[in-house]
Write an enzyme that holds these catalytic residues in place. Sequence first.
Site, short mmCIF file in Angstrom:
data_model
loop_
_atom_site.label_atom_id
_atom_site.label_comp_id
_atom_site.label_asym_id
_atom_site.label_seq_id
_atom_site.Cartn_x
_atom_site.Cartn_y
_atom_site.Cartn_z
N LYS A 90 0.90 -1.16 0.00
CA LYS A 90 0.00 0.00 0.00
C LYS A 90 0.94 1.21 0.00
CE LYS A 90 -2.14 3.61 2.04
NZ LYS A 90 -2.14 4.46 0.84
N HIS A 91 1.05 1.83 -1.16
CA HIS A 91 1.97 2.95 -1.27
C HIS A 91 1.23 4.25 -0.94
CE1 HIS A 91 5.80 4.52 -2.10
NE2 HIS A 91 6.16 3.70 -3.06
N ALA A 92 2.00 5.32 -0.77
CA ALA A 92 1.38 6.62 -0.50
C ALA A 92 0.48 7.01 -1.68
CB ALA A 92 2.47 7.67 -0.29
N SER A 138 5.07 8.64 8.95
CA SER A 138 5.06 9.53 10.11
C SER A 138 4.76 8.73 11.38
CB SER A 138 3.99 10.60 9.91
OG SER A 138 2.73 9.97 9.77
N GLU A 190 9.28 17.30 13.81
CA GLU A 190 10.06 17.12 12.59
C GLU A 190 9.66 18.19 11.57
OE1 GLU A 190 9.02 13.55 10.42
OE2 GLU A 190 11.02 13.48 9.52
N GLU A 217 9.35 2.29 10.62
CA GLU A 217 10.42 3.25 10.27
C GLU A 217 9.76 4.62 10.21
OE1 GLU A 217 13.46 2.52 10.11
OE2 GLU A 217 13.58 0.40 9.64
N LEU A 218 9.96 5.43 11.25
CA LEU A 218 9.14 6.65 11.36
C LEU A 218 9.99 7.91 11.21
CD1 LEU A 218 6.89 5.28 14.23
CD2 LEU A 218 6.60 5.04 11.76
N CYS A 264 13.78 11.38 5.94
CA CYS A 264 13.64 11.07 7.37
C CYS A 264 14.98 11.23 8.08
CB CYS A 264 13.11 9.66 7.54
SG CYS A 264 14.07 8.42 6.67
P1 NAP Z 1 2.53 9.43 6.22
O1 NAP Z 1 1.52 10.47 5.99
O2 NAP Z 1 2.62 8.82 7.56
O3 NAP Z 1 2.24 8.30 5.12
C1 NAP Z 1 3.02 7.14 5.00
C2 NAP Z 1 2.15 6.01 4.55
O4 NAP Z 1 1.24 5.67 5.59
C3 NAP Z 1 1.28 6.34 3.34
O5 NAP Z 1 1.15 5.18 2.55
C4 NAP Z 1 -0.04 6.74 3.95
O6 NAP Z 1 -1.13 6.57 3.08
C5 NAP Z 1 -0.10 5.78 5.12
N1 NAP Z 1 -0.90 6.24 6.26
C6 NAP Z 1 -1.07 7.51 6.68
N2 NAP Z 1 -1.84 7.52 7.79
C7 NAP Z 1 -2.17 6.24 8.06
C8 NAP Z 1 -2.94 5.60 9.06
N3 NAP Z 1 -3.54 6.30 10.03
N4 NAP Z 1 -3.07 4.26 9.02
C9 NAP Z 1 -2.47 3.55 8.06
N5 NAP Z 1 -1.71 4.08 7.08
C10 NAP Z 1 -1.56 5.41 7.08
O7 NAP Z 1 3.99 9.92 5.88
P2 NAP Z 1 4.50 10.65 4.59
O8 NAP Z 1 4.02 12.06 4.64
O9 NAP Z 1 4.17 9.86 3.37
O10 NAP Z 1 6.08 10.56 4.80
C11 NAP Z 1 6.75 11.45 5.61
C12 NAP Z 1 7.10 10.82 6.94
O11 NAP Z 1 7.73 9.57 6.76
C13 NAP Z 1 8.10 11.67 7.68
O12 NAP Z 1 7.76 11.71 9.04
C14 NAP Z 1 9.41 10.92 7.48
O13 NAP Z 1 10.38 11.18 8.44
C15 NAP Z 1 8.92 9.51 7.53
N6 NAP Z 1 9.88 8.61 6.89
C16 NAP Z 1 10.57 7.72 7.68
C17 NAP Z 1 11.52 6.88 7.11
C18 NAP Z 1 12.32 5.91 7.93
O14 NAP Z 1 12.93 5.03 7.34
N7 NAP Z 1 12.35 6.02 9.24
C19 NAP Z 1 11.74 6.94 5.75
C20 NAP Z 1 11.01 7.84 4.98
C21 NAP Z 1 10.07 8.66 5.56
P3 NAP Z 1 -1.77 7.82 2.30
O15 NAP Z 1 -0.72 8.36 1.41
O16 NAP Z 1 -2.92 7.23 1.58
O17 NAP Z 1 -2.18 8.83 3.35
#
Ligand code: NAP
Length: 471
Positions: A157-159, A210, A362, A231-232, A265
């Site tokens: 399930k990608h973004a 996130s 962040e 991985e957040l 991240c």
């Molecule tokens: P995000 O909004 O959390 O989305 C990530 C993925 O999770 C997307 O596929 C999103 O789907 C899904 N998602 C969002 N809310 C959800 C929920 N309540 N339940 C289940 N799935 C959910 O994050 P982002 O904006 O794409 O990415 C930025 C964040 O990722 C930053 O905080 C960054 O630091 C972190 N990150 C961490 C790493 C690591 O390796 N630690 C690597 C890269 C990024 P939708 O797109 O459909 O909303």
Amino acid sequence: MAIATINPATGQTIKTFDPLSDDEIDRRLERAASAFAAYRLTRFSQRAEWMDSAAGILDGERDDIARVMTTEMGKTIGAARAEVAKCATACRYYAQHAEEFLADEPADAAAVGATRAFARYQPLGPVLAVMPWNFPLWQAMRFAAPALMAGNVGVLKHASNVPQTALFMEDLFQRAGFPQGAFQTLLIGSDQVERVLRDRRIKAATLTGSTPAGRSVAKVGGDEIKKTVLELGGSDPYVVMPSADLARAVEVGVTARNQNNGQSCIAAKRFIVHDAVADAFERDFVARVSALHVGDPMDESTDIGPLATEQGRRDVAELVDEAVSNGARVLVGGRAPDRPGWFYEPTVISGVTPDMRMYHEEVFGPVAQLYRISGIDEAIDLANATDFGLGSNAWTDDPDEQERFVRDLEAGMVFVNGMTTSYPQLPFGGVKQSGYGRELSAHGIREFCNIKSVWVGDAKGGSSATRTHSE
Ligand code: NAP
């Protein structure tokens, strides 16, 4: 969030997709489960052949898929090409090493009264991967390559803003020769994740994204007793001590903060610089940031493209504006340029204090915070004064200081005299609210394995198992 490709450099919607219906999700999960039954029995050499073939396709189609990524999320075209190349490297790495990483691990058979005793790594089944848009191919690949090589099957399930990259992933593994159902992309919204994770055919999940998204997947995983890897987010410190090579620390620091348009991240987000070199660091850092070229990410000369989403830019602007209204000082940037698309100027800000949101949260955009400290204890305290614990960076030529940083920084990764980067050879992950579990290296491939203890006695009754205390 709509499932759509919207070019962040223009704000123009290119293509929209309907989310899968419940029936279609069900059919795909059934396909995953039945694919696993046969796929788990394939030989490592066969999986490696398919994985190498995926690497070959990535090499051959590098420019095409790079353009798709840049169109979907705005990274510069050069960075997109490099990401594709890195994915091919990871495919080859796991093709080459999976069998050795997952070889039976002998135990002391005599000590446990067996004729043979060992641990065997076995795949768990269909694993759900919930992935972010920022490195749309790499994040998904660093799950997929080890998971498939271990004999698991993947459900992605990608973004929602990178649907074409997501579909490319499924197509890639199909064309590489993996069986139908070994890797599938589900075009679904985040509100459909819980339903998929609760399905009995899904055995485990990994989420990169996130902290709130991770928390919600961890809750469901906990409820269902399913293994999760998270991985957040991060707010990585970048400490510069007096003995550092200052010119390099500045040059690498600018890249560490601004690569991927500031949306990484493991970007260095908080620059913690010793008083003895702080003036020089600030002067040179600000000069280099001012020289970054913001523009069309398809243009080879661009350093910084747009932020990936309009909401993402709003979030960054809010954090900067809140800090400034509470007394922080913008040294360069600090605003959205007047042009179409979701651009934000690369920014350096100083005077951030604990009463400002940016100190704790962040900032997912090209905003560097500068702090000054007078000694190593203060540097470490400030570096650790966050709920995150993903990467960390320390610049010093002093071996004792290097050891202090390695020992005391609360982070999953510490890079000394370099910037945090991911390599297939090194485990990747965080502590505290940056998540748990590890990707990459031997640790990553073992996350989604059943570590099965095997005890074999003498068939003629010579073993001592029945005589020992049993649990
Ligand atoms: P995000 O909004 O959390 O989305 C990530 C993925 O999770 C997307 O596929 C999103 O789907 C899904 N998602 C969002 N809310 C959800 C929920 N309540 N339940 C289940 N799935 C959910 O994050 P982002 O904006 O794409 O990415 C930025 C964040 O990722 C930053 O905080 C960054 O630091 C972190 N990150 C961490 C790493 C690591 O390796 N630690 C690597 C890269 C990024 P939708 O797109 O459909 O909303």
